[in-house]
Design an enzyme around this catalytic site. Structure first.
Site, PDB file in Angstrom:
ATOM      1  N   LYS A 170      45.269  50.061  40.179  1.00  8.93           N
ATOM      2  CA  LYS A 170      44.196  50.232  41.158  1.00  8.93           C
ATOM      3  C   LYS A 170      44.761  51.104  42.266  1.00  8.93           C
ATOM      4  CE  LYS A 170      41.361  48.188  44.682  1.00  8.93           C
ATOM      5  NZ  LYS A 170      41.241  47.105  45.669  1.00  8.93           N
ATOM      6  N   GLY A 231      38.121  43.119  53.369  1.00 12.85           N
ATOM      7  CA  GLY A 231      38.268  41.828  54.016  1.00 12.85           C
ATOM      8  C   GLY A 231      37.238  41.511  55.080  1.00 12.85           C
ATOM      9  N   ALA A 257      35.649  45.639  47.734  1.00 11.93           N
ATOM     10  CA  ALA A 257      35.854  45.435  49.176  1.00 11.93           C
ATOM     11  C   ALA A 257      34.559  45.112  49.904  1.00 11.93           C
ATOM     12  CB  ALA A 257      36.519  46.637  49.836  1.00 11.93           C
ATOM     13  N   ASN A 279      38.039  39.394  46.303  1.00 14.34           N
ATOM     14  CA  ASN A 279      39.258  38.667  46.640  1.00 14.34           C
ATOM     15  C   ASN A 279      39.032  37.738  47.835  1.00 14.34           C
ATOM     16  OD1 ASN A 279      42.762  39.649  47.211  1.00 14.34           O
ATOM     17  ND2 ASN A 279      41.812  37.669  47.247  1.00 14.34           N
ATOM     18  N   THR A 280      38.926  38.308  49.037  1.00 12.30           N
ATOM     19  CA  THR A 280      38.904  37.502  50.252  1.00 12.30           C
ATOM     20  C   THR A 280      37.733  36.533  50.298  1.00 12.30           C
ATOM     21  OG1 THR A 280      39.921  39.395  51.380  1.00 12.30           O
ATOM     22  CG2 THR A 280      39.073  37.616  52.756  1.00 12.30           C
TER      23      THR A 280
END
Length: 331
Positions: A170, A231, A257, A279-280
């Protein structure tokens, strides 16, 4: 005869093998729940009867499970099919056990990992991350997160290939460290270099259409436009930008994101994205495994909604019941 089936060597008595025999040997009773790729190319079901497998062929069998992708609609990246359209990051989880539970709940098959000098010897705060990852189950996707130049990003990718034994990467080339906004010119340049070096490149970019087209021309395996700042949890701020990219490029579009809640993932998929990387939103939720399960369902719901096609918009109300034969009319 030996085949490589789902990355494992398998011996068969005959010198040639058909699909039916292979599936039977693997205990597959319902062919409708399986997708097949041979040597990195998806084989349509209509070709199964005429397909003969030979010595050394690499076969990927993907089983469709509840909550996964439809058997006729796998996510295909660089010729490799995946049942799940949810990619997951591994950062900021409170423990390897929480990460492991979230990965299981997500159904993901592609997992990102960061490359850092600390922890190479098995020490450091993230030393338990790789132990939580079944390398036979997950396609690891090392991330050049933090790279601020083409040279640094390429160097990190080369180190990752040596450390993890994968040519998937990535790619991130950051242009502004406050917003972590991509350096799009640097990203295109780094993509060209890494593709020449034999990498499968999944580049993080903006929702700029021209940049997406240039990345595809450079050989990127996907285009990964941001939903919003990394994030931030602000969701997909340029829905039309994602839609335009999805309509124009032929490689999968992965929204990366800024996704904060499952409805953000639904919106991204409804715009035509092939997958989402989260992710976050999972790791910093109150219950990461539960949020991972919610993201899994959101991605699938958004994909099905996109495939079904939304109803036309109207500026006025349109009754769903017939206007004629109304009981009690005139009272």
């Amino acid at each position: 005869m030996q085949l490589i089936v789902n990355q494992q060597p398998c011996e068969f008595a005959s010198d040639a093998l058909d699909v039916q025999t292979l599936l039977a040997s693997k205990g597959v009773r319902d062919e409708k729940t399986v997708a097949i790729a041979v040597n990195g190319e998806v084989v349509p079901r209509r070709r199964w009867p005429s397909l003969t497998l030979s010595e050394g062929d690499r076969v990927d069998l993907v089983k469709v499970v509840a909550g996964g992708a439809w058997e006729d609609d796998p996510l295909v990246i660089d010729g490799k099919p995946f049942a799940s359209r949810l990619l997951m990051g591994t950062g900021r989880f409170t423990s390897p056990n929480v990460l492991r539970a979230a990965l299981e709940a997500s159904g993901t098959e592609i997992v990102t990992v960061a490359i850092r000098m600390t922890g190479v010897d098995g020490s450091g705060p993230d030393a338990g991350i790789l132990s939580a990852l079944d390398r036979q189950r997950y396609q690891l996707l090392p991330n050049t997160a933090g790279a601020t130049s083409v040279r640094q990003a390429v160097f990190m990718a080369e180190l990752a290939r040596e450390a993890l034994g994968t040519n998937w990467v990535k790619l991130e080339v950051i242009g502004d460290e406050l917003t972590l906004w991509p350096d799009v010119a640097g990203t295109v340049e780094a993509t060209k270099i890494l593709v020449r070096e034999g990498f499968v490149v999944l580049p993080y970019t903006t929702t700029d259409l021209v940049t997406a087209l240039r990345l595809e021309e450079a050989g990127a395996a996907t285009v990964m436009p941001l939903g919003s700042m990394i994030g931030s949890g602000q969701g997909v701020q340029d829905w039309d930008g994602v839609r335009r990219i999805a309509e124009r490029v032929s490689v999968p579009v992965v929204v990366d994101a800024g996704i904060g809640v499952p409805s953000d993932a639904v919106r991204a998929m409804e715009a035509g994205a092939a997958a989402c990387l989260v992710n976050t939103a999972i790791s910093r939720s109150d219950d990461p495994p539960l949020m991972a399960a919610a993201m899994r369902q959101a991605v699938n719901a958004g994909r099905m909604g996109y495939r079904a096609g939304r109803m036309p918009r109207s500026e006025v109300a349109i009754p769903s019941s017939p206007a004629t034969g109304l009981v009690g009319a005139g009272l």
